[in-house]
Design a protein around this motif. Sequence first.
Motif, short mmCIF file in Angstrom:
data_model
loop_
_atom_site.label_atom_id
_atom_site.label_comp_id
_atom_site.label_asym_id
_atom_site.label_seq_id
_atom_site.Cartn_x
_atom_site.Cartn_y
_atom_site.Cartn_z
N TYR A 90 0.82 -1.21 0.00
CA TYR A 90 0.00 0.00 0.00
C TYR A 90 0.86 1.26 0.00
N ASN A 91 1.96 1.18 -0.76
CA ASN A 91 2.84 2.33 -0.94
C ASN A 91 3.58 2.16 -2.27
N PHE A 92 4.46 3.10 -2.55
CA PHE A 92 5.19 3.09 -3.83
C PHE A 92 6.05 1.84 -3.96
N PHE A 93 6.67 1.42 -2.86
CA PHE A 93 7.52 0.23 -2.88
C PHE A 93 6.72 -1.01 -3.26
N GLY A 94 5.55 -1.17 -2.69
CA GLY A 94 4.72 -2.33 -3.01
C GLY A 94 4.31 -2.37 -4.47
N VAL A 95 4.00 -1.20 -5.03
CA VAL A 95 3.64 -1.15 -6.45
C VAL A 95 4.82 -1.52 -7.33
N VAL A 96 6.01 -1.03 -6.97
CA VAL A 96 7.21 -1.38 -7.74
C VAL A 96 7.45 -2.88 -7.73
N LEU A 129 -4.23 -2.95 -6.37
CA LEU A 129 -4.11 -3.97 -5.33
C LEU A 129 -2.90 -3.73 -4.43
N MET A 130 -1.74 -3.48 -5.04
CA MET A 130 -0.52 -3.33 -4.24
C MET A 130 -0.37 -1.93 -3.66
N GLY A 131 -1.04 -0.96 -4.26
CA GLY A 131 -0.97 0.41 -3.75
C GLY A 131 -2.13 0.79 -2.87
N GLY A 132 -3.20 -0.02 -2.92
CA GLY A 132 -4.36 0.26 -2.07
C GLY A 132 -4.98 1.62 -2.32
N TRP A 133 -4.99 2.07 -3.57
CA TRP A 133 -5.54 3.37 -3.97
C TRP A 133 -4.76 4.54 -3.37
N LYS A 134 -3.60 4.26 -2.78
CA LYS A 134 -2.78 5.34 -2.22
C LYS A 134 -1.73 5.83 -3.21
N VAL A 135 -1.37 4.98 -4.17
CA VAL A 135 -0.43 5.37 -5.22
C VAL A 135 -1.27 5.61 -6.48
N VAL A 136 -1.67 6.83 -6.67
CA VAL A 136 -2.60 7.16 -7.75
C VAL A 136 -1.82 7.44 -9.03
N VAL A 137 -2.10 6.66 -10.06
CA VAL A 137 -1.46 6.81 -11.36
C VAL A 137 -2.55 7.12 -12.40
#
Length: 294
Positions: free
Chosen positions: A159-165, A238-246
Amino acid sequence: MAQLNLQTMGSSGRLWLLATPGLVFFLIFFLIPLGSLFLISFDKSSTGVVDVRWMFDLSNYERFFSRSIYYEAAIRSVTLAAIVSVITLLLGYPLAFVIAKTTDPGRNTLLMILVLSAMQLDMVIRLFGLMVLMGDKGLINELLRWLGLVGEQPLPLMYNFFGVVVGLVQFSLPFMILSLVGVIQAINPSLEEAARSLGAGRWTAFRKVTLPMSMPGILAGMLLVFALAFSSYVVPTLMGGWKVVVLPIHVFQQISELAKWQFGATVAVAMFVISVMAMLVYQRLASRYAGGRV
């Protein structure tokens, strides 16, 4: 001579006939929808209206560039895609090199099966597996708690940038490997042997011969991974939890949740323009570092 020219023209005509179905499919299912999307983006925003109304209004583009939430999402999307491209290259090149240089058929087949098997599972299933591994109550955090390396506060792996990466690297790594394997296998081993015979060490021969010769695969793999990471919606969700908005999340919200097709089309057009710019950079780099080989 005239008869030869007629035969040549006839052969060219038959070749074009072979390409006709693909061109028609490309026209109907790519160019026409893309053109419609482009025209809709110039209409004033109206809830639930999808038709092209030929307004040629720039208010949607003014909104996109005047509000930080949108252009920051564009910067975030490009940054994310670029980071994922570099990481997949660093992880994928050694494995692709091992696969390409493995002469034993059994080992080569096993390695390729391991790479391809990751692509056979549905992406959502793979991401749920990562969530089990990286969640606050996941295997990694529970193991670290058991070892006494962390306290009650878990490591923020999701649920952050690291998880999305991590999610995007896990998803796109096989594409990078497959882009590199064929190119590395096509490099003539005698070139590296010649460099070694002239006094170059193993690392120097790799840096001066193998790496430049594999540049077409590197550039093609990075472009492919960039496009996949830049356009991904499921992984940031899923990995950003809507917190990393692209940008893909904005497209989904504007079209599916708010029914603002015009502004959603504007965001999609911005994504398309950025993708085209990435392709132009790729072509420039291919011409400069790979001799135009793509």
